[in-house]
Design a protein around this motif. Structure first.
Motif, PDB file in Angstrom:
ATOM      1  N   THR A 158       0.846  -1.352  -0.035  1.00 54.89           N
ATOM      2  CA  THR A 158       0.021  -0.033   0.106  1.00 54.89           C
ATOM      3  C   THR A 158       0.952   1.147  -0.049  1.00 54.89           C
ATOM      4  O   THR A 158       0.374   2.320  -0.218  1.00 54.89           O
ATOM      5  N   GLY A 159       2.063   1.017   0.352  1.00 58.60           N
ATOM      6  CA  GLY A 159       3.031   2.372   0.390  1.00 58.60           C
ATOM      7  C   GLY A 159       2.968   3.017   1.741  1.00 58.60           C
ATOM      8  O   GLY A 159       3.825   3.947   1.832  1.00 58.60           O
ATOM      9  N   MET A 160       2.191   2.373   2.730  1.00 59.87           N
ATOM     10  CA  MET A 160       2.180   3.436   3.955  1.00 59.87           C
ATOM     11  C   MET A 160       3.381   3.488   4.617  1.00 59.87           C
ATOM     12  O   MET A 160       3.592   4.487   5.485  1.00 59.87           O
ATOM     13  N   SER A 161       4.356   2.697   4.488  1.00 57.31           N
ATOM     14  CA  SER A 161       5.772   2.424   5.382  1.00 57.31           C
ATOM     15  C   SER A 161       6.645   3.462   4.809  1.00 57.31           C
ATOM     16  O   SER A 161       7.643   3.584   5.398  1.00 57.31           O
ATOM     17  N   LYS A 162       6.599   3.939   3.617  1.00 57.70           N
ATOM     18  CA  LYS A 162       7.492   4.405   2.717  1.00 57.70           C
ATOM     19  C   LYS A 162       7.478   6.088   3.271  1.00 57.70           C
ATOM     20  O   LYS A 162       8.793   6.562   3.517  1.00 57.70           O
ATOM     21  N   LEU A 175       8.402   9.492   5.053  1.00 58.45           N
ATOM     22  CA  LEU A 175       9.333   9.629   6.276  1.00 58.45           C
ATOM     23  C   LEU A 175       8.570   9.918   7.481  1.00 58.45           C
ATOM     24  O   LEU A 175       9.031   9.620   8.689  1.00 58.45           O
ATOM     25  N   LYS A 176       7.509  10.614   7.331  1.00 63.64           N
ATOM     26  CA  LYS A 176       6.580  11.099   8.523  1.00 63.64           C
ATOM     27  C   LYS A 176       6.122   9.742   9.208  1.00 63.64           C
ATOM     28  O   LYS A 176       6.223   9.893  10.306  1.00 63.64           O
ATOM     29  N   PHE A 177       5.674   8.700   8.438  1.00 67.28           N
ATOM     30  CA  PHE A 177       5.389   7.525   8.988  1.00 67.28           C
ATOM     31  C   PHE A 177       6.352   6.783   9.659  1.00 67.28           C
ATOM     32  O   PHE A 177       6.149   6.477  10.860  1.00 67.28           O
ATOM     33  N   ARG A 178       7.393   6.769   9.171  1.00 71.37           N
ATOM     34  CA  ARG A 178       8.610   6.068   9.601  1.00 71.37           C
ATOM     35  C   ARG A 178       9.009   6.708  11.145  1.00 71.37           C
ATOM     36  O   ARG A 178       9.224   5.939  12.100  1.00 71.37           O
ATOM     37  N   VAL A 179       9.062   7.930  11.061  1.00 79.35           N
ATOM     38  CA  VAL A 179       9.493   8.784  12.223  1.00 79.35           C
ATOM     39  C   VAL A 179       8.677   8.428  13.538  1.00 79.35           C
ATOM     40  O   VAL A 179       8.748   8.167  14.469  1.00 79.35           O
ATOM     41  N   HIS A 180       7.168   8.402  13.031  1.00 81.14           N
ATOM     42  CA  HIS A 180       6.091   8.318  14.030  1.00 81.14           C
ATOM     43  C   HIS A 180       6.161   6.881  14.594  1.00 81.14           C
ATOM     44  O   HIS A 180       6.036   6.511  15.968  1.00 81.14           O
ATOM     45  N   GLN A 181       6.449   5.864  13.762  1.00 82.66           N
ATOM     46  CA  GLN A 181       6.609   4.303  14.041  1.00 82.66           C
ATOM     47  C   GLN A 181       7.809   4.300  15.152  1.00 82.66           C
ATOM     48  O   GLN A 181       7.765   3.470  15.756  1.00 82.66           O
ATOM     49  N   LEU A 182       8.910   4.975  14.653  1.00 86.22           N
ATOM     50  CA  LEU A 182      10.184   4.725  15.638  1.00 86.22           C
ATOM     51  C   LEU A 182       9.903   5.432  16.919  1.00 86.22           C
ATOM     52  O   LEU A 182      10.411   5.041  17.865  1.00 86.22           O
ATOM     53  N   LYS A 183       9.237   6.720  16.771  1.00 85.84           N
ATOM     54  CA  LYS A 183       9.154   7.437  18.271  1.00 85.84           C
ATOM     55  C   LYS A 183       8.137   6.438  19.127  1.00 85.84           C
ATOM     56  O   LYS A 183       8.050   6.320  20.280  1.00 85.84           O
ATOM     57  N   ASN A 184       7.093   5.712  18.531  1.00 86.55           N
ATOM     58  CA  ASN A 184       6.311   4.746  19.284  1.00 86.55           C
ATOM     59  C   ASN A 184       7.013   3.543  19.830  1.00 86.55           C
ATOM     60  O   ASN A 184       6.864   3.214  20.984  1.00 86.55           O
ATOM     61  N   LEU A 185       7.997   3.314  19.166  1.00 81.21           N
ATOM     62  CA  LEU A 185       8.890   2.168  19.638  1.00 81.21           C
ATOM     63  C   LEU A 185       9.824   2.611  20.769  1.00 81.21           C
ATOM     64  O   LEU A 185       9.968   1.839  21.557  1.00 81.21           O
TER      65      LEU A 185
END
Length: 489
Positions: free
Chosen positions: A17-21, A23-33
């Motif tokens: 779906t392209g949802m992981s691509k 940068l804003k999404f990646r940063v959000h997931q990293l901050k959640n981790l």
């Protein structure tokens, strides 16, 4: 369809779906981790206590502190890492766009290890998320309490479709390895590493193998033995010796062997008291199978320190063996426990020969005040890493790549090295449709004149920085001449 196959297919559909691509999404997931690590610190510490008898402070120091730092760096530098990377041009491409574009690989399988069940499982996940991939996380079933916490709590913080956690033993891992991935990241031993590589070969899947081996530690007779043995004792017996980069054995001259033993004895008492068994900061062997394996390695060797054990608690005291030879049982496999053999050699020449006759280690340690000796060991040996006058600390330097060579592994990670490892570094060249006459040299008929021009344009490198400096200098010279002519005459 198996559960593992369903998990992988869902992860691939989510990736497509392209949802992981973005940068804003990646940063959000990293901050959640990062939030997971800090908010669930007590759950993580309790699990590690049950698995390896580590204290809460030890867990933070050796498991989660480095993870937090890794995430912080990734969040801060992600835009820079993911940006196009211009490369040097030739005269043929001077007017073109020529660059490297990092792009996600796809779905990554991360198979973690039990000795540091959080650090070595989640650090590759940081790289996978930062690079824009989906990732299936398979924690080690040996550290079962940590695996259960990861399975239950991580999905509360990360996207469940893109970053699922799959628990289980050998059969579940084998089923995962039957699936097609875009990269497999495995941390463990070389025996399983070969099976992982074999399974990956069926789909031409690239692998990162973080393995281990027998990491040597050479002690020069002229070194400050008090400092050297203090650092070696810490590096060897932290986590009860269950560290892939722990010094596996010591190489030193016979004249200092007894002094080395005594200095290590003092350090063991200082770090773990006279009774390490009752000291809260001394861990345990992970299970009965590994306990029996480590104890069997003592057979035929002379115990200089320790040697006592309690099978019911999987306890093995910090142990040092002296007068060990290359043929001793303890020298035939990675120890991965609190046993430190000392092999005597005549000097650095024999030490280098001894090291080079064996598989390339994950780490090589040398203690010496002589910089020339250190440089010589660097030049004449090969290992995943070399550290002089300390142990283990290179793992904490995220600007250094961490990985093995030969039998100790392949590939690397940490910070941008992990991002690049789990990215496809795509070559991009964008030409314009004009200036077609300049391309005539490549079209038939091929003549000597065309070959001469091709040789010039293909082989002549262009230093753009130098050209820019020359252009700026020319502009300033012209400006100065104008000012002189216009105003100063």
């Amino acid at each position: 369809m198996s559960r593992e196959q369903l998990v992988v297919e869902r992860a691939r559909r989510a990736f497509q779906t392209g949802m992981s691509k973005p940068l804003k999404f990646r940063v959000h997931q990293l901050k959640n981790l990062h939030r997971f690590i800090t908010e669930r610190h007590k759950d993580i510490a309790d699990a590690v206590k049950k698995d390896l008898n580590k204290t809460e402070h030890s867990t933070e120091l050796f498991e989660t502190l480095g993870l937090e730092g890794e995430i912080d760096v990734a969040v801060e530098r992600l835009a820079e890492w993911a940006a196009p990377r211009p490369v040097e041009k030739s005269l043929l491409t001077i007017l073109d766009e020529v660059y490297i574009q990092p792009e996600p690989l796809g779905v990554v399988l991360i198979i973690g290890a039990w000795n540091y069940p959080w650090a070595v499982t989640l650090q590759p996940l940081v790289a996978a998320i930062a690079a824009g991939n989906a990732a299936v996380v398979k924690p080690s079933e040996v550290s079962s309490h940590s695996a259960k916490v990861m399975e239950e709590l991580l999905p509360l913080y990360l996207d469940k479709e893109l970053y699922p956690v799959v628990c289980g033993g050998v059969s579940e891992t084998q089923e995962l390895l039957r699936q097609r991935f875009d990269h497999i990241f495995y941390t463990g031993n070389s025996t399983v590493g070969k099976l992982v590589m074999e399974a990956a070969a069926r789909h031409l899947t690239p692998v990162t193998l973080e393995l281990g081996g027998k990491s040597p530690c050479y002690i020069d007779k002229d070194v400050d033995l008090r400092v050297a043995c203090r650092r070696i004792t810490w590096g060897k017996f932290v986590n009860c010796g269950q560290t892939c980069i722990a010094p596996d054995y010591i190489l030193c001259e016979p004249s200092i062997q007894n002094r080395v033993v005594e200095e290590i004895r003092k350090c063991i008492t200082e770090f773990y008291t006279d009774d390490p068994k009752t000291f809260e900061d001394y861990g345990r062997i992970i299970n009965q199978r590994h306990f029996q394996r480590v104890m069997s390695l003592l057979e035929g060797s002379t115990v200089a320190i320790g040697g006592d054990s309690d099978q019911s608690q999987c306890y093995i005291a910090p142990t040092v063996l002296k007068d060990v030879t290359g043929g001793s049982k303890v020298m035939q496999e990675e120890i991965f426990g609190p046993v430190l053999p000392i092999v005597t050699v005549s000097g650095v020449d024999e030490a280098i020969q001894f090291i080079n006759e064996r598989e390339k280690p994950l780490a090589l340690y040398v203690f010496s005040p002589d910089n020339k000796l250190i440089r010589r060991v660097i030049a004449e040996t090969s290992s995943g890493a070399l550290v002089a006058n300390d142990c283990l600390v290179h793992f904490t330097v995220n600007t250094l790549p961490f990985g093995g060579v030969g039998n100790s592994g392949m590939g690397r990670y940490h910070s941008q090295h992990g991002f690049d490892q789990l990215s496809h570094l795509r070559a991009c060249l964008i030409k314009k449709l004009n200036m077609e006459d300049a391309n005539a040299m490549r079209y038939p008929p091929h003549t000597a004149k065309k070959l001469g021009w091709a040789r010039f344009f293909f082989l002549k490198r262009v230093n753009l920085r130098r050209l820019r400096r020359m252009a700026l200098l020319a502009l300033l010279s012209a400006l100065a001449a104008f000012i002189v002519q216009r105003y100063l005459r």
